[in-house]
Structures are given as C-alpha cells and as structure tokens.
Design an enzyme around this catalytic site. Structure first.
Site, PDB file in Angstrom:
ATOM      1  N   HIS A 144      23.914  -6.869 -13.498  1.00  0.00           N
ATOM      2  CA  HIS A 144      22.391  -6.582 -13.953  1.00  0.00           C
ATOM      3  C   HIS A 144      22.176  -6.318 -15.480  1.00  0.00           C
ATOM      4  O   HIS A 144      22.933  -5.244 -15.808  1.00  0.00           O
ATOM      5  CB  HIS A 144      21.986  -5.257 -13.003  1.00  0.00           C
ATOM      6  CG  HIS A 144      20.230  -4.945 -13.450  1.00  0.00           C
ATOM      7  ND1 HIS A 144      19.690  -4.530 -14.530  1.00  0.00           N
ATOM      8  CD2 HIS A 144      19.294  -5.164 -12.441  1.00  0.00           C
ATOM      9  CE1 HIS A 144      18.729  -4.286 -14.247  1.00  0.00           C
ATOM     10  NE2 HIS A 144      18.398  -4.836 -13.120  1.00  0.00           N
ATOM     11  N   CYS A 194       0.853  -1.142  -0.028  1.00  0.00           N
ATOM     12  CA  CYS A 194      -0.212  -0.039   0.108  1.00  0.00           C
ATOM     13  C   CYS A 194       0.744   1.204   0.005  1.00  0.00           C
ATOM     14  O   CYS A 194       1.963   1.150  -0.530  1.00  0.00           O
ATOM     15  CB  CYS A 194      -0.948  -0.110   1.036  1.00  0.00           C
ATOM     16  SG  CYS A 194      -0.248  -0.082   2.748  1.00  0.00           S
TER      17      CYS A 194
END
Length: 618
Positions: free
Chosen positions: A543, A28
């Site tokens: 990455h 949230c």
C-alpha cells in the site's frame, strides 16, 4: 480475531461476478447495496458465508449484503475495486424492477448518506430540551440560542442535502442541484413568502410556499432537472456547453418548481403523511400494534426506507413524529429476543453472537440480532415481533412521539423528551422496557432448536486446514528505503496489525518492484495498492502512502494487471513521492502479510529493493 474487511471486499467482488457484473454499489447504515447486471449468477449461500457478512437480501432491485457497523470499512475496499458506469448505474439490475421497488431504491439512495447527520441534530434538540427542563440552561442565553439553531440547521436546509444525493442518483451535476435547492430556501424567497403579496412569473401566478424541511418537491425538481440538463448537453455546442447548460437548467427549473413541481410535491408529501396520520388518529393503539409488530419485518425485506419521507414530513409539518415513537418498541424487542437467546442457548458460539447482537440492538442497529440470531433460529424472531406489538400498543396508548429525527436506541432517547410532555416520554420508556423484557422472557420460555456445537476434534481439524504449507520463508523489500515496524506507521488500522503484520518503508524513490514470483491478485484502479500472492499461497499487500486513495490515481502509474503473473524484480507501480507529500499525504509504503495470525520477524533499517530480506516468517 478482527475481521479483515479488505478480504471481505475481495471475496464479495469475486462472488458477485466481478467488476463487469457490478453496475453500482452504495451503502446505508448496515448494508452494502449492489445493483448487478445479472443476479442469477450469484450463489447467495457462498456470499452469506464470507467472513464479515451477516446475511444477504434481494429486494428493491438490489442485492443487499448486510455487514453491520463496519459497513463503511467494507464499502471503502469494495469501491476501490469496482468501476461504476455513471450512465447505467441507476438503471437497476438486469432484471425488471417494479415501481414500488424502484421508489424504495431511490429513497434509500437519497436519504441513507445523511441519516446519521440528521439524527445527530435530532439528538442535540432532545439534549437541549432536557437541559432546559432541568434548569441547567436558559432559553434566553446565547449558548442555548446558538446550539438551538445549529440543531435545526439540517432540517431547515434539508432540500440542499437531498439535492446532493438526488443529483448523484439521477445523474445531474451536483452543483446545479445545490443551486436549485438553495433557491427554494433563499432568504429573498422566504421574505416573499412571509410578505404574502401576490407574485407573478411571466404573468403566471406563483403559489408561494415554504420549502424549508420539504422532501418531495426537491426530489421532483432534481429528477426533472436531470432531463433538462441532458437535453441542453445534447444540443448546445461543446465550446459553450459548460457555461450555458447550467444557466438554462437553473433558469428554467427554479421557476418551474415554484410554479408546478413544488406545489405538486407538497401536495403529494402532505397526502402520504396524511394517510398515516389519519390511521394513527383513528386508533394509536392499533397503529402501535401494527408498527411495533411488523417494522422489523420490513427491515428484513429492505423496504423500510419507504417510511422516511413520512417521518421527515411529520417533523416539518407537526414538529414531532408519532411513527418513530411506535417504531422504538420494535427495535428494543428484537434486542430483547437476542438477549433471551443468550440466556437460553448452550452453544458457546451462539451465546457470544447473541450477546453482541443484543447490545448492538440496544443502540438501534438490529440487523445483527435479526439475521445473526433471531431469524436464524426462527422462534425468537416471532417472539420479538409479538413483544414489539405489545410495546407499540403501550406507546400508542401514551401517544409517545419523537421531537427530533432519530433512529431509536439508548443513545437517542433525549430526542423523545420535551418539557411539558413528560407523560408521553415515560410512556415511551415503559413501551421499550416492556418490549425488551418481554422479548427476552418469551424467547426464553418458548425456546428454540439450539444449534449443536462442533466436536472439538472437528474444530481442530478445521483450524489445521488454514495452516500454511511452509514456514521460515524470507521476503525482500519491494522498494528501496528505511524499514520501520508497521506498528510505527501513522495509520491506526495498519498500526493495529488488524490487516496483517509487516513493515512500513520510507521510500527513497518512487518505484515498487515485485519482491517474489507470484500473482498480482489485486490491483487497485487508483494504482495506490497492489495485492500479491506468492507460489506458496502467502498473501501480501503493498500500500503506497496513507489515505492516498483520496488522490484518485493522481501521481500513480500501474505497470501490472490484476490476475497477471509477476516475476521477482518486475516493476509494479511508479509513484510521484513529491506530489503525494505536497498534497499533504504520508508517502510511507506499507508492506504486510495479510494473515494477521502469522508470526513474523522483520529487519529494521535501510534496505535496497530485492537485495535484502525485510520480512521472515517464523
């Protein structure tokens, strides 16, 4: 030093029992909400001490981890490490969950993803009201009319947004859910409602109701539709299932909603809102005392989501909401209490935390103030609740309301203003000002047990623990290609070096090799990134590409498992460089040491994998 939320996510997943114990995770505005198979194996104290975690809360069948404003960053790293089983994710944890907790969990999962968007529209409505009142904008102008209908669009099509999130929560095909919701706000149906002529479906009279801005009817509809879809998926042959399951689900569910679930849902929503509004009508001042004093207590237990359907329903039915007008005092009072701590404490660390929490609280995010300061010191929390009750009473006395959905804070104040209702607006301003100042003053006067600072020698010793065992180490390139400083890559996070220092490599070929002997500490399920730890404890991240997590593994083939040992030269990952670039993504390989404080030297230029040193620690 900036917090590395990748490390936060790594430690969270580990302490929560790993991927096998995490059934689902959502977020949230400030919290990661985990559904775990077994909460008993989790050490709450260890989780609370993870860098980046403010505190933890166990409520509503969820293990909630309060992060604050950077919750989306942490969520992105967590979700890349866990595999959510869609069939069991919504069943709750291993323990039995009560009906109330289950309802709160459903409401939070449905509303949390779009609350900021809803609030943004509410603020826009407030700003338009201010501009009209100041004679800066004319309601007859095209500019006003366009911005006005834009500000109401999210509320008009609220059932459609709910359908998206509710479908995910209940396991329904999202597009089926969207069609059902669109049918309820379809212009042809609205025309039937406005015409007022009797309508019958298979001889049954249809009660024509408006479902724009409604909440409960679409939630009921999606819930029932999820069972209907599962029924047809079970019995319709696979060869025609993808065509006929959606057709039958939609053709059955829309009329059923119009005939039954829609009217029932409207009645439930009206009854829930009616109970609160009746209590408010009896005494706005008492309502203000209760809401202002206890709202943040509900936030602590994570059950504050239960009021969301009431507030949204008030905007739809009344055009305004009284609850938010009372709730604002609770928010500002806790920010004020944190300010009181800042003024009172002699602990430099606490002073810094309190100052940041007070400022964040003024913008409506109170978790840092509650968990990081007020609840931690106990008395400031009580002082904040008292100040919130006083402010809420003032707001109730002036009948302060919000004219557009929002989360109370300085930035959302325009949502409380409407021409012709200035007394209510000034009452709101007075209530939050009193709550804020009183929270600070009470905390300063009442005081609290100030936390003592660690001796300097202890701090120095603690810092020395983190010093690496060796320095001057050299590390080869994991891929063949041209090396550039990581500061030059086209990604703000990596370029800022907040995640670590290193290089970007414009790869010549799509093969990534282990640059040293060590362990594959993290292997992302999508294959686009690998975390490595060498034998001396140095942690690296490789990455592949920028934002390539969006490809969801397409174009990546992993050759290593998490936790496995690797030798220098082992093939870790293969990737399709051309596919990545055709999809619109930068294929630069990021190679960084994740200790952001570590001093390094890099070797720019073209390098062959494993042959040349590209990173050297100093």
């Amino acid at each position: 030093m900036a917090i590395d939320y990748r490390k936060t996510a790594d430690e969270l997943v580990k302490e929560l029992g790993g991927n096998e114990n995490i059934k689902n995770v959502t977020h949230c505005a400030t919290r990661l909400r985990f559904i775990l198979k077994d909460e008993s194996i989790v050490d709450k104290d260890k989780v609370s001490k993870i860098q980046g975690v403010i505190t933890t809360v166990q409520a509503s069948g969820q293990f909630q981890v309060v992060i604050g404003n950077h919750v989306k960053d942490a969520y992105g790293f967590v979700i890349s490490q866990v595999t959510v089983n869609e069939d069991t994710a919504n069943e709750g944890g291993g323990q039995k969950v009560g009906v109330v907790s289950r309802i709160v969990d459903i409401i939070s999962a449905i509303f949390a993803p779009f609350l900021y968007t809803l609030a943004a529209c509410g603020i826009l409505q407030g700003i338009l009201g201010v501009l009209v009142a100041a004679n800066i904008m004319d309601t007859a102008s095209g500019t006003y009319q366009i911005l006005n209908f834009v500000s109401w669009t999210a509320f008009t099509f609220l059932p459609v947004m709910i359908a998206v999130t509710a479908s995910k929560k209940f396991g329904l095909n999202q597009f089926i859910g969207i069609v059902i919701a669109c049918a309820l706000v379809c212009p042809d149906y609205i025309a039937m409602v406005n015409a007022g002529e009797p309508v019958y479906f298979l001889g049954i009279h249809v009660k024509l109701l408006s479902y724009t801005s409604s909440v409960i009817p679409i939630i009921l509809a999606i819930w029932i539709a999820s069972y209907i879809e599962k029924f047809f998926d079970k019995y319709i042959p696979l060869v025609v299932r993808n065509l006929f399951t959606p057709m039958f689900t939609i053709a059955i569910m829309v009329p059923l909603t119009l005939l039954a679930f829609g009217p029932v849902g409207n009645a439930i929503g009206g009854a829930i809102g009616g109970v609160y509004n009746t209590l408010y009508g009896l005494s706005p001042i008492i309502a203000g005392i209760v809401v202002g004093g206890l709202w943040e207590v509900l936030v602590i237990f994570g059950v504050h989501w239960g009021i969301t359907p009431v507030t949204v329903g008030n905007y739809a039915a009344l055009g305004y909401d009284t609850f938010t007008g009372l709730q604002a005092s609770a928010v500002f009072s806790q920010a004020g209490a944190a300010l009181g701590v800042f003024l009172k404490t002699r602990n430099k660390e606490m002073k810094g935390v309190a100052a940041s929490a007070a400022l964040t609280g003024l913008f409506g995010i109170t978790e840092p103030a509650i968990y990081g300061v007020n609840l931690r010191l106990k008395k400031p929390m009580i002082c904040g609740c008292i100040a919130g009750a006083v402010g809420g009473a003032i707001a109730g006395a002036f009948n302060a309301v919000s004219w557009g959905y929002n989360m109370p804070g300085i930035a959302t104040l325009p949502a409380y203003f409407k021409s012709g209702h200035t007394t209510q607006f000034f009452g709101l301003l007075l209530s939050i000002a009193v709550a804020f100042v009183l929270g600070a003053v009470l905390t300063f006067i009442v005081g609290f047990k100030d936390e003592t600072e660690k001796p300097v020698a202890e701090n120095i010793a603690a810092e020395n623990i983190e010093v690496k065992k060796e320095s001057g180490e050299e590390f080869a390139s994991p891929v063949t290609g041209n090396v550039i400083p990581v500061k030059e890559v086209h990604d703000e996070v990596f370029a800022s070096e907040s995640m670590g220092k290193g290089v970007g490599i414009q790869a010549k070929e799509g093969r990534v090799y282990a640059p040293f002997d060590g362990t594959a500490s993290v292997v992302f399920p999508t294959g686009h990134a690998v975390g490595l730890t060498d034998e001396n404890g140095n942690e690296f991240l490789i990455h592949i590409g920028i934002d390539t997590v969006e490809l969801k593994g397409d174009g990546f083939t992993s050759h290593v498992q998490q936790g496995s040992s690797v030798k220098k030269g082992d093939l870790l990952v293969e990737f399709d460089k051309e596919k990545i670039q055709k999809a619109g993504y930068d294929a630069t390989v990021i190679y960084i040491i994740t200790d952001a404080d570590r001093e390094i030297e890099i070797e720019k230029g073209r390098h062959e994998a494993l042959k040349d040193s590209v990173i050297r620690t100093v």
